[in-house]
Design an enzyme around this catalytic site. Structure first.
Site, PDB file in Angstrom:
ATOM      1  CB  CYS A  90      -0.945   0.058   1.193  1.00 59.62           C
ATOM      2  SG  CYS A  90      -2.101  -1.303   1.339  1.00 59.62           S
ATOM      3  NE  ARG A 122       4.661   1.428   0.092  1.00 63.87           N
ATOM      4  CZ  ARG A 122       5.503   1.396   1.107  1.00 63.87           C
ATOM      5  NH1 ARG A 122       6.751   1.786   0.951  1.00 63.87           N
ATOM      6  NH2 ARG A 122       5.118   0.969   2.289  1.00 63.87           N
ATOM      7  CD1 TRP A 171      -0.588  -5.983  -2.945  1.00 64.70           C
ATOM      8  CD2 TRP A 171      -1.192  -6.831  -0.976  1.00 64.70           C
ATOM      9  NE1 TRP A 171      -0.297  -7.331  -2.964  1.00 64.70           N
ATOM     10  CE2 TRP A 171      -0.657  -7.870  -1.766  1.00 64.70           C
ATOM     11  CE3 TRP A 171      -1.640  -7.137   0.308  1.00 64.70           C
ATOM     12  CZ2 TRP A 171      -0.560  -9.179  -1.312  1.00 64.70           C
ATOM     13  CZ3 TRP A 171      -1.552  -8.439   0.768  1.00 64.70           C
ATOM     14  CH2 TRP A 171      -1.016  -9.454  -0.052  1.00 64.70           C
ATOM     15  CG  ASN A 219      -0.280   2.167   3.720  1.00 62.46           C
ATOM     16  OD1 ASN A 219      -1.235   2.335   2.983  1.00 62.46           O
ATOM     17  ND2 ASN A 219       0.912   2.665   3.474  1.00 62.46           N
ATOM     18  N   GLY A 220      -1.933  -1.215   6.353  1.00 64.07           N
ATOM     19  CA  GLY A 220      -1.845  -2.114   7.502  1.00 64.07           C
ATOM     20  C   GLY A 220      -3.103  -2.927   7.691  1.00 64.07           C
ATOM     21  CD  GLU A 276      16.830 -14.162  -5.481  1.00 63.71           C
ATOM     22  OE1 GLU A 276      16.533 -13.067  -5.982  1.00 63.71           O
ATOM     23  OE2 GLU A 276      16.209 -14.638  -4.494  1.00 63.71           O
ATOM     24  CD  GLU A 314      10.095 -12.465  -6.513  1.00 59.70           C
ATOM     25  OE1 GLU A 314       9.893 -12.037  -5.364  1.00 59.70           O
ATOM     26  OE2 GLU A 314      11.133 -12.217  -7.160  1.00 59.70           O
ATOM     27  CG  HIS A 342      17.148 -37.979  -2.762  1.00 59.53           C
ATOM     28  ND1 HIS A 342      17.245 -39.216  -2.147  1.00 59.53           N
ATOM     29  CD2 HIS A 342      18.420 -37.571  -2.982  1.00 59.53           C
ATOM     30  CE1 HIS A 342      18.519 -39.522  -1.984  1.00 59.53           C
ATOM     31  NE2 HIS A 342      19.254 -38.546  -2.478  1.00 59.53           N
ATOM     32  CE  LYS A 371      12.007  -3.620  -3.751  1.00 57.12           C
ATOM     33  NZ  LYS A 371      12.745  -4.656  -4.490  1.00 57.12           N
TER      34      LYS A 371
END
Length: 614
Positions: free
Chosen positions: A2, A27, A74, A100-101, A487, A494, A510, A609
């Site tokens: 957000c 973000r 978001w 935000n939150g 990575e 992503e 395996h 982000k």
């Protein structure tokens, strides 16, 4: 996640807020909105989608006014749609909020407010909060600032908020707990934002609110900062900003991600500049030097991080254990505090985060401190929460990383962690002088070798054109390059949305070997150093099952080249430093595949982000 932008002053607020929201797009978000006050009334526009969609929507309202707030959301509570987008109005229409939150106890608060006659249009916790503030304000006939303070003492969760009252149109009230909030201080004007990027061209002075602090930002008056718990006044610290406008622009590159990949030679050099003096045989870092005994007496090092930072921690595990001979455990910060971990006062906890605001990592830090451990932070953002919560630390000098998929943060984190391990190895005598000097000299020339690795771009692009439609990919590596395989797989999933997995190469037999057929691309990280013969054997096993092999090899390699379908060559270096080079072609490969698939490279779907909520 957000984004918040606000303005109060003498300029037109609309262009400042829209430009600021675009700066915060990195973000991650799924809807956007704006409120403007034109001196007589509030105008609100909000919509699902991007800031560009908001600009179209805002054509329906008057865009005048010197006061405004804007938001990119978001979704947490409620699906992404126009109604759930911010800003949210109170039932009276007098109060407007962006947030935000997460308000964790919003349900009981909502039930109580419904009993009192409040009606809710959205599914959000934010609409509950703005009506709670209004309820407190009306019950006791309070000013907005006091009502916000009392209401926030009733909520549980995390927040950064900006609240405006049409009856008090010369001020904005802001507050923060667990989600960052900066206030830019200009000449008779103030800027509010989740970070400094929206107002960097207007002022170089900013206040970063601490947790459980609120501020009343008034036109033509000084800022008042108070503690939310007891309403006591705080003397705010005005910080001079370090970033510049050029750092947050694309600089001619098609995407921020590509720009940031190509910045790695310079930012790695910036990260070790002043810390690595190869010709004198010195590694010096204030955060380490001031606490050297804590490190030397450590019974173990616990590294806590999330995502790409966790992969940097895995590389550091190999480096610390080999160089300094200190046991290392690498933990997902998101799991760490929930499994009742054993933490001792002689443990050193290293917390890694690009943003310095990662909620899970901050929670792990607080737990480690409660248990008496020494906590050292590695982050990229000056003045961030992690830099303030830890006992000591070291900044990477990657500069602003706008692309959601982390690239230069990863290599600069590895650089910092390598410097720390070399300093400890020197102090403990666990590395010979000749090896110590060799590593310093090799690390000093790594930027030149990263620049050489970047010349593989055209090869990576060609390979991407062949495998862009693959439904799955497997990444394999051993030793120091096992985390690089993880990575590489993360980068691909992503930004291109292709399913990818990273494995230690020896683990292929395996289970994952069952997936290999002629349609499966397998990316093998196979530099000359470290278990090379074993990796060659793994490649032969893939070849015999018709898998398509893309190999990252040391320049001049012949053995793997005969087996692989494609090879990308990187310069030679010391084994422990190979991750700084092997990761480069994997970043380029992911980037080109995503571009060819038409994906939004800088803002992948569903990702943020800075993850400031659990």
């Amino acid at each position: 996640m957000c984004g918040i932008v606000g303005y109060i002053g003498h300029r037109d607020a609309y262009p400042i807020i829209i430009k600021g929201l675009k700066r915060l797009e990195y973000r991650g978000y799924d809807s956007a909105g704006i409120m403007l006050y034109d001196g007589e009334s509030m105008k609100v526009a909000k919509t699902k989608g991007k800031v560009s969609d908001l600009e179209e929507k805002a054509k329906e309202i008057t865009q005048n006014g010197n006061i405004g707030i804007g938001h990119t959301r978001w979704a947490t509570h409620g699906v992404p749609n126009d109604v759930n987008s911010h800003p949210h109005l109170s039932n009276s229409g007098d109060l407007v909020i962006i947030h935000n939150g997460i308000i964790e106890n919003y349900e009981p608060l909502k039930k109580e407010l419904i009993k009192r006659g409040y009606v809710f249009k959205s599914d959000t916790d934010t609409e509950v909060l703005v009506n709670l503030i209004e309820d407190v304000q009306k019950k006791d006939n309070l000013k907005l600032g006091k009502a916000v303070q009392i209401a926030l003492n009733q909520v549980v969760g995390a927040y950064a908020i900006a609240v405006f009252d049409v009856k008090k149109p010369d001020e904005i009230v802001v507050a923060r707990l667990g989600s960052p909030l900066a206030i830019g201080i200009g000449e008779e004007e103030f800027f509010i934002a989740s970070d400094a990027s929206p107002f960097i061209e207007y002022t170089s002075n900013a206040i970063y609110l601490e947790d459980e602090e609120m501020a009343i930002v008034r036109k033509n008056k000084s800022i008042k900062v108070r503690k939310i718990k007891d309403d006591s006044l705080v003397d705010p610290y005005v910080q001079e900003l370090q970033m510049n406008l050029e750092q947050i622009e694309k600089g001619g590159y098609e995407h921020f991600m590509l720009k940031e990949i190509y910045e790695q030679p310079n930012v790695i050099k910036d990260t070790y500049r002043g810390r690595l003096l190869a010709n004198k045989g010195i590694v010096q870092m204030a955060g380490v030097e001031d606490n050297i005994e804590k490190f030397l007496n450590a019974e173990r090092i616990i590294i806590v991080a999330c995502g790409t930072s966790w992969h940097a921690g895995l590389v550091a595990e190999y480096i610390f254990e080999e160089f300094a001979r200190i046991p290392v455990e690498v933990e997902y910060a998101s799991e760490f505090r929930y499994r009742n971990p054993i933490i001792n006062p002689k443990d050193v906890v290293i917390a890694i985060s690009q943003s310095g605001e990662t909620a899970d990592t901050l929670a792990a830090i607080k737990l480690a401190k409660e248990k008496g451990a020494f906590v050292f932070g590695v982050c990229n953002v000056v003045g961030s929460s992690i830099s303030r919560e830890t006992h000591a630390g070291a900044y990477t000098h990657a500069g602003p990383e706008i692309g959601v998929a982390s690239t230069k943060a990863f290599t600069t984190q590895i650089t910092i962690l390598t410097l720390i391990s070399l300093r400890l190895a020197k102090a403990k005598g666990t590395m010979s002088n000749s090896d110590f000097h060799r590593y310093l000299q090799e690390l000093e020339v790594i930027p030149e070798k990263v620049a050489e690795a970047l010349t593989t771009n055209d090869i990576a692009k060609m390979i991407a054109s062949i495998y862009k439609d693959a439904p799955n990919c497997l990444y394999l590596g051993r030793g120091y390059n096992f985390p690089v395989a993880l990575e590489g797989a993360l980068k691909l999933k992503e930004i291109s949305y292709i399913h990818a997995e990273g494995y230690p190469a020896a683990e292929m037999k395996h289970g994952p070997i069952a997936l290999i057929d002629e349609k499966m691309p397998v990316i093998v990280v196979a530099p000359r150093q470290g278990h090379y013969d074993k990796v060659v054997s793994n490649i032969q096993e893939i070849k015999s099952r018709s898998g398509k092999i893309i190999a990252i090899v040391t320049k001049g390699d012949t053995q793997v080249k005969e087996l692989a379908d494609h090879v990308i060559e990187i310069p030679d270096t010391a084994e422990a430093l190979t991750p700084l080079l092997t990761t480069i072609p994997l970043q380029l490969l992911s980037y080109h595949i995503a571009v060819m698939r038409g994906c939004n490279v800088d803002q992948p779907r569903n990702l943020a982000k800075s993850v400031t909520v659990e």
